[in-house]
Design an enzyme around this catalytic site. Structure first.
Site, PDB file in Angstrom:
ATOM      1  N   GLU A 232      -1.967  -5.419  -3.439  1.00  0.00           N
ATOM      2  CA  GLU A 232      -1.023  -4.645  -2.628  1.00  0.00           C
ATOM      3  C   GLU A 232       0.053  -5.559  -2.047  1.00  0.00           C
ATOM      4  O   GLU A 232       1.242  -5.192  -2.028  1.00  0.00           O
ATOM      5  CB  GLU A 232      -1.773  -3.926  -1.494  1.00  0.00           C
ATOM      6  CG  GLU A 232      -2.653  -2.788  -1.974  1.00  0.00           C
ATOM      7  CD  GLU A 232      -3.492  -2.174  -0.868  1.00  0.00           C
ATOM      8  OE1 GLU A 232      -3.915  -1.020  -1.030  1.00  0.00           O
ATOM      9  OE2 GLU A 232      -3.727  -2.853   0.149  1.00  0.00           O
TER      10      GLU A 232
ATOM     11  N   ASP B 200       0.831  -1.199   0.000  1.00  0.00           N
ATOM     12  CA  ASP B 200       0.000   0.000   0.000  1.00  0.00           C
ATOM     13  C   ASP B 200       0.870   1.256   0.000  1.00  0.00           C
ATOM     14  O   ASP B 200       0.626   2.205  -0.748  1.00  0.00           O
ATOM     15  CB  ASP B 200      -0.913  -0.017   1.229  1.00  0.00           C
ATOM     16  CG  ASP B 200      -1.797   1.222   1.312  1.00  0.00           C
ATOM     17  OD1 ASP B 200      -2.570   1.460   0.374  1.00  0.00           O
ATOM     18  OD2 ASP B 200      -1.700   1.944   2.313  1.00  0.00           O
TER      19      ASP B 200
END
Length: 224
Positions: free
Chosen positions: A116, A44
């Protein structure tokens, strides 16, 4: 594992450590001593920086506020889930039978998290530049025409303009709850008109949830 080689071909990246790839694809429901949550946290952050840098160079004359909106339009669950679907990522995730029966392989949140985690794993193994190359390849493949005007969909502003002109009022946004671990917080927002709830949405940030709630309200008003 032969099946994972197909995913590596789609990513255009061969993992040196196959266990790292398996780790990135393991959902917490699979009941292993590990899951992809920590790699998701790392990925992320990597994606946020990759997209930020990409937009900084692509839109040289845009102000900070517009760049932030552009980044928010690309760095979110919906966008990442779209990219994950293009990789057919759901078929590669290790999850429990119950999670699978609940539609886990097509859940946007689960797909976004796995993407992610994959980027986090690449970064961990081969560094930022390699992770950046793969991330940009996937983003530009799925969003070939990144245009500021089309990408920034400020539903809150549009809704406010409509409600002020037609109803003489401004929408109110109420945070109903915040839940989940610190690195994976979710916010549930209710949008109210004339004191009554009109729409509701949940997302990883209050701003994103407000935008989603505004979009739902616009759809109800049939102006989108």
């Amino acid at each position: 594992m032969k099946k994972l080689e197909l995913l590596e071909k789609k990513l255009k990246y061969k993992f040196k450590n196959q266990n790292l790839l398996i780790h990135a694809l393991t959902h917490k429901s699979f009941k292993k001593p590990y899951s992809n949550e920590r790699l998701e946290f790392l990925g992320d952050a990597v994606l946020d920086l990759v997209v930020g840098e990409f937009l900084f160079h692509k839109f040289k004359n845009d102000a900070e506020g517009d760049l932030s909106k552009l980044r928010a339009a690309l760095v979110n669950e919906k966008s990442f889930a779209k990219i994950a679907l293009s990789l057919d990522l759901g078929t590669f995730i290790f999850m429990s039978a119950s999670e699978e029966n609940n539609g886990g392989r097509s859940k946007p949140s689960l797909l976004s998290d796995a993407l992610e985690a994959l980027i986090g794993a690449v970064h961990l193994e081969s560094g930022f530049e390699t992770a950046k190359e793969i991330a940009l390849f996937l983003i530009q493949k799925n969003y070939p025409n990144i245009d500021a005007k089309n990408l920034i969909k400020d539903y809150k502003t549009k809704l406010q303009e409509i409600t002020q002109s037609k109803m003489g009022q401004t929408p109110e946004y109420e945070t109903l709850r915040a839940f989940g671990p610190d690195h994976q917080k979710q916010f549930e927002i209710a949008l109210k008109l004339e004191g009554k709830e009109y729409s509701r949405a949940t997302a990883k940030s209050k701003k994103e949830a407000q935008q989603m709630a505004a979009k739902i309200a616009l759809e109800k008003l049939e102006v989108l």
